[in-house]
Scaffold this active site. Structure first.
Site, PDB file in Angstrom:
ATOM      1  N   HIS A   1      35.605  16.804  60.028  1.00 40.01           N
ATOM      2  CA  HIS A   1      36.328  15.576  60.379  1.00 40.01           C
ATOM      3  C   HIS A   1      37.331  15.828  61.509  1.00 40.01           C
ATOM      4  O   HIS A   1      37.355  15.103  62.515  1.00 40.01           O
ATOM      5  CB  HIS A   1      37.049  15.048  59.139  1.00 40.01           C
ATOM      6  CG  HIS A   1      37.786  13.772  59.370  1.00 40.01           C
ATOM      7  ND1 HIS A   1      37.198  12.538  59.228  1.00 40.01           N
ATOM      8  CD2 HIS A   1      39.076  13.533  59.745  1.00 40.01           C
ATOM      9  CE1 HIS A   1      38.081  11.593  59.499  1.00 40.01           C
ATOM     10  NE2 HIS A   1      39.228  12.169  59.814  1.00 40.01           N
ATOM     11  N   GLU A   2      38.140  16.860  61.338  1.00 39.71           N
ATOM     12  CA  GLU A   2      39.158  17.143  62.351  1.00 39.71           C
ATOM     13  C   GLU A   2      38.531  17.633  63.655  1.00 39.71           C
ATOM     14  O   GLU A   2      39.072  17.388  64.738  1.00 39.71           O
ATOM     15  CB  GLU A   2      40.155  18.179  61.821  1.00 39.71           C
ATOM     16  CG  GLU A   2      40.919  17.744  60.577  1.00 39.71           C
ATOM     17  CD  GLU A   2      41.694  16.449  60.766  1.00 39.71           C
ATOM     18  OE1 GLU A   2      42.024  16.117  61.923  1.00 39.71           O
ATOM     19  OE2 GLU A   2      41.958  15.759  59.764  1.00 39.71           O
TER      20      GLU A   2
ATOM     21  N   HIS B   1      37.922  14.643  65.851  1.00 37.64           N
ATOM     22  CA  HIS B   1      39.125  14.220  66.576  1.00 37.64           C
ATOM     23  C   HIS B   1      39.429  15.182  67.731  1.00 37.64           C
ATOM     24  O   HIS B   1      39.771  14.760  68.841  1.00 37.64           O
ATOM     25  CB  HIS B   1      40.328  14.191  65.629  1.00 37.64           C
ATOM     26  CG  HIS B   1      40.251  13.135  64.573  1.00 37.64           C
ATOM     27  ND1 HIS B   1      40.043  11.803  64.853  1.00 37.64           N
ATOM     28  CD2 HIS B   1      40.364  13.216  63.215  1.00 37.64           C
ATOM     29  CE1 HIS B   1      40.035  11.106  63.726  1.00 37.64           C
ATOM     30  NE2 HIS B   1      40.217  11.945  62.718  1.00 37.64           N
TER      31      HIS B   1
END
Length: 228
Positions: free
Chosen positions: A19-20, A23
């Site tokens: 997920h990170e 980003h």
């Protein structure tokens, strides 16, 4: 218990990392400075290093993570959960709030997009490795009469345990093959049953055949799953 907890933390860590990473990659792609990439929250562990402008770290609280992007607002609001403020200064054009709205939306949504891609790739890998699950039965437990199309009511009279050997002359060995064969055919439906006369159902069109397939409920033989 300990092994279960460790497995949970490991799986959670992978999901957080993916997920990170979404980003992080999106921020880098649109030119936003990223001074810190952290798996976990709170103070950093000794597992940390710096490459270029970014500090990569594993923090002590494993239930989360973050990508710290250069921003005036974040510098003012950074708390202990995100390791405090960073000292690096970046030019205005590298700050999050200086980017166009579309770029900021991309960065914010990239984590979810990356999770979706990861799930798709993981499922594809499992499917390629182990294949599609097959239900090794062609026995019918019951027929839901309310779902049968007009003219197919005779199927409701099938006794429980009736085993289908072939559909329209095509042998079937799994429930998936049985359902596909029923749906794919055209005209009257012929079911060859073990120990019984063939059954012919006037399911003339695809809609009727799909209805027949949906009305059949498979019979699973009883199995002992676990003895303790």
């Amino acid at each position: 218990m300990l092994l279960t907890l460790l497995a949970f933390v490991l799986v959670l860590g992978v999901l957080i990392f993916v997920h990170e990473l979404g980003h992080f990659l999106a921020a880098k792609a649109v030119g936003i400075a990223v001074p810190r990439f952290s798996i976990g929250l709170g103070p950093p562990t000794p597992l940390r290093f710096r490459r270029g402008e970014t500090e990569y770290q594993v923090a002590w609280i494993p239930f989360g993570g973050y990508v710290k992007m250069a921003s005036r607002e974040e510098q003012e609001l950074m708390g202990a959960l995100e390791g405090g403020a960073t000292e690096e200064g970046f030019p205005p054009h590298r700050l999050f709030e200086s980017k166009p709205l579309a770029a900021r939306i991309l960065v914010i949504g990239a984590g979810v997009i990356m999770n979706a891609l990861f799930a798709w790739l993981a499922y594809g890998a499992l499917l390629a490795t182990y294949g599609e699950p097959q239900d090794p039965t062609t026995a019918i437990a019951r027929v839901e009469a309310s779902r049968l199309p007009a003219g197919a009511e005779v199927l409701a009279e099938l006794p429980a345990g009736s085993r289908v050997m072939a559909v329209d002359g095509q042998p079937v060995k799994t429930w998936e093959e049985l359902v596909r064969a029923i749906r794919a055919g055209r005209g009257a439906l012929r079911l060859d049953l073990e120990g019984r006369e063939p059954l012919v159902v006037p399911a003339a069109d695809r809609r009727a055949r799909r209805a027949v397939a949906g009305a059949l409920v498979p019979l699973w033989p009883p199995e002992i799953g676990l003895v303790v």
